[in-house]
Scaffold this active site. Structure first.
Site, PDB file in Angstrom:
ATOM      1  N   HIS A 121      36.990  -6.720 -98.738  1.00  0.00           N
ATOM      2  CA  HIS A 121      37.814  -7.582 -99.589  1.00  0.00           C
ATOM      3  C   HIS A 121      36.863  -8.265-100.579  1.00  0.00           C
ATOM      4  CE1 HIS A 121      40.271 -11.189-100.465  1.00  0.00           C
ATOM      5  NE2 HIS A 121      41.296 -10.581 -99.911  1.00  0.00           N
ATOM      6  N   ASP A 198      34.099 -10.444 -90.924  1.00  0.00           N
ATOM      7  CA  ASP A 198      35.295 -10.956 -91.583  1.00  0.00           C
ATOM      8  C   ASP A 198      36.492 -10.497 -90.743  1.00  0.00           C
ATOM      9  OD1 ASP A 198      37.607 -11.150 -93.070  1.00  0.00           O
ATOM     10  OD2 ASP A 198      36.768 -10.264 -94.894  1.00  0.00           O
ATOM     11  N   GLN A 201      41.815  -9.788 -91.014  1.00  0.00           N
ATOM     12  CA  GLN A 201      42.899  -8.853 -90.675  1.00  0.00           C
ATOM     13  C   GLN A 201      42.927  -8.511 -89.194  1.00  0.00           C
ATOM     14  OE1 GLN A 201      45.360  -7.886 -92.576  1.00  0.00           O
ATOM     15  NE2 GLN A 201      44.532  -8.854 -94.426  1.00  0.00           N
ATOM     16  N   LYS A 224      47.225 -15.972 -91.960  1.00  0.00           N
ATOM     17  CA  LYS A 224      47.532 -14.573 -91.622  1.00  0.00           C
ATOM     18  C   LYS A 224      47.801 -14.428 -90.127  1.00  0.00           C
ATOM     19  CE  LYS A 224      45.001 -12.681 -95.516  1.00  0.00           C
ATOM     20  NZ  LYS A 224      43.808 -11.993 -96.019  1.00  0.00           N
ATOM     21  N   CYS A 362      42.878  -6.903-103.603  1.00  0.00           N
ATOM     22  CA  CYS A 362      41.576  -7.582-103.618  1.00  0.00           C
ATOM     23  C   CYS A 362      40.475  -6.678-103.083  1.00  0.00           C
ATOM     24  CB  CYS A 362      41.602  -8.890-102.820  1.00  0.00           C
ATOM     25  SG  CYS A 362      42.741 -10.106-103.460  1.00  0.00           S
TER      26      CYS A 362
HETATM   27  C1  LIG Z   1      42.833 -12.163 -96.740  1.00  0.00           C
HETATM   28  C2  LIG Z   1      41.472 -11.670 -96.535  1.00  0.00           C
HETATM   29  C3  LIG Z   1      40.357 -12.422 -96.891  1.00  0.00           C
HETATM   30  C4  LIG Z   1      40.480 -13.756 -97.578  1.00  0.00           C
HETATM   31  O1  LIG Z   1      41.211 -14.637 -96.810  1.00  0.00           O
HETATM   32  P1  LIG Z   1      41.721 -16.035 -97.453  1.00  0.00           P
HETATM   33  O2  LIG Z   1      42.740 -16.499 -96.468  1.00  0.00           O
HETATM   34  O3  LIG Z   1      42.320 -15.693 -98.787  1.00  0.00           O
HETATM   35  O4  LIG Z   1      40.540 -16.924 -97.549  1.00  0.00           O
HETATM   36  C5  LIG Z   1      39.110 -11.921 -96.629  1.00  0.00           C
HETATM   37  N1  LIG Z   1      38.958 -10.738 -96.027  1.00  0.00           N
HETATM   38  C6  LIG Z   1      39.995  -9.978 -95.652  1.00  0.00           C
HETATM   39  C7  LIG Z   1      39.757  -8.672 -94.971  1.00  0.00           C
HETATM   40  C8  LIG Z   1      41.286 -10.417 -95.902  1.00  0.00           C
HETATM   41  O5  LIG Z   1      42.327  -9.656 -95.549  1.00  0.00           O
END
Ligand SMILES: *Cc1c(COP(=O)(O)O)cnc(C)c1O
Length: 404
Positions: A121, A198, A201, A224, A362
Site C-alpha cells: 500500500h 503492516d 488487512q 478496518k 492505493c
Molecule cells: C488501509 C491500509 C493501510 C493504511 O491504513 P490507514 O487506516 O489508512 O492508516 C496500510 N496498509 C494496508 C495494507 C492497508 O490496507
C-alpha cells in the site's frame, strides 16, 4: 459456524436500500462496518465517563483512564504481546508506519538499504522513501510473480547485512495475497534486519501472534477491524521502543520539562503525545472483543467459503480477468472485464446497490506491474453472504451488457 442472520442483525447499516436496491457492501478492505455494540460503546463513553485521561485526580478521569488502559490490555492479549507497554495507540496503520520510519532515521546511513515489497500500500512505501531521502539509503523491492505472490528466491538474493529494516504487509489490500511473513521475519533477523509488518488487512481476518511471529513491529487500523476511524495500534518490541526516539513532542510524553532539557516518559507514554482519541482507543477494544466473540476460526472458514464461491461465480462471466490468483489469499477478489474500464463497471453496479472499490487501491505499483489502470475490487467480510455474491455477479453481467 455461526448464525449469519444473527451476525447481520448486529450491523444496522446493512439493513437498508441504496439507489432503491438492497445494499451489498463489498468494500470491506477500505473500511469495515460497525456492529451495534461498537456504536453503543461510543455513545456510552460520551454519555457516562468522558474526561481527559492520565491527568485528573477526579473520578471520571480515573474511569476513562481505566477504560483506556483496559483496552490496551485487551489488545495485548489479542495479539499476544509480552507487555502492555509494547502496545501503542495510534490514529491508524499510516501513523504507525510513519512513527517507525521516522524513528529509524538515526539507525540508517548512506549505503544502507530499506526493503519493501511490490505488493505494498502507498502508506507502506512513501514513509520508507522519505526515510531513504533523509539518510541516503536505497529502497529495495521484493518482486512478485504473475499470480501476485512475492518471489522468495529474490528476497533471499536481495537481503544483506546492509538491509536495516524490511517492511511488508501481512495481507495485500489490492489482491488479497497472504504473504509468508514468518519466513521473511526469520530470514531478515538472520541477517540483522528488523521487520515491520503492516497488518491493516490481516487484523480483520485473523488473530496475529506477535511473539510467535517474532515481529519487531506490527500495525493495524481500528476502522478496518470493526472499530472507529482514527483509532489504531502499533505493536513494537520493548527493546525497539526503548531505542526509538519519540515521534512527537508534547504533553503526556514527558517526565520533566525545563527550558534547558526535557526527559521523556517511559513506555508507552513516550509515543503518545497529546490528548489521544480516547473514545477510539476504548472502543477499539470493544470491537476486538466482538470479533473474538464471533471467533476468528469461524470468520476465516466462512470467508474462505465466500472467496471460493465468488471466484467460481465470477469466472463464469465472459471476459473475466481475475487479478491476483495467489495460492494463499484472504477474501478479496480484484478483477477486470476485457475491454471495459473498471471505473465504468463500479459506477453502474453502484446504481444497483452494490458497493465495490474501483481504481488502484492505493497500490499503483501493483497496477503498473499488471499493466492495468486499476481493478474492480470486491472484498468480503464475515457478514456478507453468497446471495450478495449472486447479486454482484448479476450486476456485473448487466453492466457488461450496457458497456459493450
Ligand atoms: C488501509 C491500509 C493501510 C493504511 O491504513 P490507514 O487506516 O489508512 O492508516 C496500510 N496498509 C494496508 C495494507 C492497508 O490496507
Amino acid at each position: 459456524m455461526f448464525d449469519i442472520n444473527a451476525i447481520r442483525a448486529d450491523f444496522p447499516i446493512l439493513n437498508q436500500k441504496v439507489n432503491g436496491k438492497p445494499l451489498v457492501y463489498f468494500d470491506n478492505a477500505a473500511t469495515s462496518q460497525k456492529p451495534q455494540v461498537v456504536i453503543d460503546a461510543i455513545t456510552q463513553y460520551y454519555s457516562t465517563i468522558n474526561a481527559n485521561i492520565h491527568r485528573g485526580v477526579h473520578t471520571l478521569s480515573q474511569l476513562a483512564t481505566d477504560a483506556y488502559e483496559a483496552s490496551r490490555q485487551t489488545v495485548q492479549q489479542h495479539i499476544n504481546a509480552k507487555h502492555s507497554h509494547e502496545v501503542l495507540f495510534t490514529s491508524g496503520t499510516t501513523h504507525g508506519i510513519n512513527l517507525v520510519a521516522s524513528g529509524f532515521t538515526q539507525f540508517v546511513k548512506a549505503g544502507d538499504y530499506i526493503m519493501v515489497s511490490a505488493l505494498e500500500h502507498h502508506s507502506n512505501i512513501v514513509p520508507w522513501q522519505m526515510l531513504c531521502e533523509r539518510t541516503g539509503a536505497t529502497l529495495q523491492v521484493i518482486p512478485m510473480n504473475e499470480k501476485g505472490e512475492l518471489i522468495m528466491e529474490e528476497f533471499d538474493r536481495l537481503i544483506s547485512e546492509k538491509t536495516k529494516i524490511v517492511a511488508v504487509n501481512h495481507i495485500s489490500n489490492a489482491l488479497g495475497t497472504i504473504n509468508p511473513i514468518k519466513y521473511i521475519i526469520d530470514r531478515a533477523h538472520a541477517s540483522g534486519a528488523a521487520v515491520f509488518i503492516d497488518g491493516a488487512q490481516a487484523a480483520p481476518h485473523l488473530k496475529p501472534d506477535v511473539q510467535a511471529l517474532d515481529a519487531d513491529f506490527y500495525a493495524f487500523s481500528g476502522h478496518k477491524t470493526c472499530g472507529p476511524t482514527g483509532s489504531g495500534i502499533l505493536y513494537g518490541k520493548e527493546e525497539w521502543l526503548e531505542k526509538l526516539p519519540p515521534y512527537q513532542g508534547g504533553g503526556e510524553m514527558i517526565k520533566e520539562v525545563t527550558f534547558e532539557k526535557t526527559t521523556y516518559a517511559g513506555l508507552p507514554h513516550k509515543f503518545e503525545a497529546g490528548t489521544p482519541h480516547i473514545e477510539g482507543g476504548i472502543v477499539l477494544g470493544t470491537a476486538i472483543d466482538y470479533l473474538n466473540g464471533v471467533g476468528f476460526d469461524a470468520i476465516a472458514a466462512y470467508e474462505q467459503n465466500l472467496l471460493e464461491y465468488g471466484n467460481q461465480k465470477l469466472l463464469e462471466i465472459d471476459g473475466m480477468e481475475l487479478i491476483g490468483t495467489a495460492a494463499e489469499k484472504a477474501s478479496v477478489i480484484s478483477f477486470n472485464l476485457k475491454g471495459i474500464h473498471p471505473y465504468d463497471v463500479g459506477t453502474l453496479v453502484d446504481k444497483m446497490g452494490i458497493a465495490v472499490r474501483t481504481g488502484h487501491h492505493c497500490a499503483q505499483p501493483v497496477m503498473n506491474a499488471f499493466c492495468i489502470p486499476g481493478t474492480i475490487r470486491a472484498s468480503f467480510a464475515f457478514y456478507n453472504t453468497k446471495e450478495e455474491i449472486d447479486a454482484l455477479v448479476a450486476a456485473v453481467k448487466k453492466a457488461q451488457m450496457m458497456l459493450s
